[in-house]
Scaffold this active site. Structure first.
Site, PDB file in Angstrom:
ATOM      1  N   CYS A  36      -6.869  20.963   8.833  1.00 17.36           N
ATOM      2  CA  CYS A  36      -5.806  20.869   7.822  1.00 17.36           C
ATOM      3  C   CYS A  36      -5.547  19.415   7.430  1.00 17.36           C
ATOM      4  CB  CYS A  36      -4.485  21.432   8.374  1.00 17.36           C
ATOM      5  SG  CYS A  36      -4.556  23.103   9.010  1.00 17.36           S
ATOM      6  N   CYS A 316       1.181  -4.464  -8.341  1.00 16.89           N
ATOM      7  CA  CYS A 316       2.268  -5.035  -7.546  1.00 16.89           C
ATOM      8  C   CYS A 316       2.235  -4.524  -6.107  1.00 16.89           C
ATOM      9  CB  CYS A 316       3.616  -4.741  -8.196  1.00 16.89           C
ATOM     10  SG  CYS A 316       3.906  -3.007  -8.587  1.00 16.89           S
TER      11      CYS A 316
END
Length: 363
Positions: A36, A316
């Site tokens: 998973c 950024c």
């Protein structure tokens, strides 16, 4: 800056359903033979019953089957089935006005649909569909259609109601929209969440994650300083969408789409230097200030960094604290960590011979 990969760290991330490991770590459950995502909503297994993998190939090679609930083989984050289906239906029929009865007829609970769209886009399904409908109506007006035709296409029986809706959307009356510049907005889906893109013929004015708290103010500022905004299609956004897709697929390190940013001369200099930070590398605020020849302006650099409203393209997220900490990020810190890890792997891939990449696709 590299993610910690010891099993204890990964197990803690599994318990917390930490999304910053999406695509970078998977858990295999020995008792079920299933692997998973760490964000899988299924009940968490015991510590002794799990093993971690860096890629899906490794998990499958070890004999684990993909979970049918979190679908780790899909490149996109798992989303509500209602979200995927209804988003496609709105795209195919932008003029349609949806009712709760129609949602129920499709087998969906309206409140579930509302929450799914609120989580992904920061707005309800009704608001999402309305924004697309009104954007299509604005496009009709720009192409020379009549106000009445646009009004009926948008599903408004009342002319005054349509004018009010258009006014809220783009800040102008319908009859005047044909003479005005209008910025085009569109949602872009990425593996780590929806992004809002706003552009015109000049370039991209905004690209932000839907969850950014400053997004409403950024949209307001664009409307006031540049032009009204309406949802729709635009060639510039088509180009942007393709580059964003390739970036998240690890196929594009440098964007070519033009950007349009309004700021002070200092902010413009900071944004320009952000784009010069190579993929896979980071800079501290202080280091960036020294690059600008202003070693005492680290705080000003941080403010300019925060004022950037074109995420990823003007990176950024590549600016960190002097101590190596991630520090603030408007799109949430887990996304900053995800982006840095994604870019580190992209940079490594370009330095790794093809034969080695074939052996380990996550290198």
């Amino acid at each position: 800056m590299l993610m910690l990969r010891d099993d204890d760290t990964l197990f803690a991330a599994l318990l917390a359903r930490d999304p910053s490991y999406e695509g970078f770590a998977y858990v295999g459950v020995k008792t079920t033979g299933i692997f998973c995502r760490l964000t899988c909503p299924a009940r968490k297994p015991k510590r002794d019953n799990v093993v971690f993998f860096s890629c899906t190939d490794a998990a499958q090679g070890a004999g684990f089957r993909a979970c049918l609930r979190c679908k780790p083989l899909d490149s996109r984050r798992p989303a509500s089935g209602a979200l995927d289906l209804l988003r496609d239906k709105v795209k195919a029929e932008p003029d349609r006005r949806w009712t709760t009865e129609e949602l129920k007829a499709l087998g969906y609970d309206p409140s579930t649909v509302r929450r799914a769209f609120q989580r992904e886009y920061g707005m309800t399904f009704a608001q999402y569909a309305r924004s697309q409908r009104l954007g299509h109506a604005v496009s009709r007006l720009k192409q020379g259609g009549s106000v009445l035709e646009a009004q009926l296409d948008a599903g408004y029986e009342s002319g005054s109601g349509f004018r009010d809706a258009i006014g809220r959307l783009i800040g102008d009356a319908p009859a005047r929209t044909t003479a005005r510049q209008i910025l085009t907005a569109q949602w872009l889906d990425t593996p780590i969440g929806a992004m809002l893109a706003v552009a015109d013929d000049a370039g991209v004015h905004l690209l932000e994650f839907a969850e950014r708290k400053a997004l409403p103010n950024e949209i307001k500022r664009l409307r006031e300083q540049v032009a009204p905004i309406a949802f729709g299609r635009h060639p510039m956004i088509d180009t942007l969408a393709d580059e964003v897709r390739r970036y998240f697929a690890g196929q594009l390190a440098a964007f070519t789409v033009p950007v349009v940013q309004k700021g002070t001369a200092f902010e413009a200099t900071v944004w320009d230097n952000l784009r010069r930070i190579p993929v896979g590398q980071t800079r501290s605020y202080g280091a960036l200030a020294r690059t600008l020849g202003r070693p005492d302006s680290a705080r000003a650099v941080a403010r300019a960094n925060g004022a950037n409203q074109i995420a990823i393209i003007v990176p950024c997220h590549r600016v960190i604290g002097a101590d190596g900490s991630l520090t603030g990020y408007g799109g949430k810190l887990w996304r900053k960590q995800w982006l840095l890890e994604h870019e580190r792997r992209m940079a490594d891939a370009h330095r790794t011979p093809a034969s080695a990449m074939d052996r380990d696709p996550t290198a």
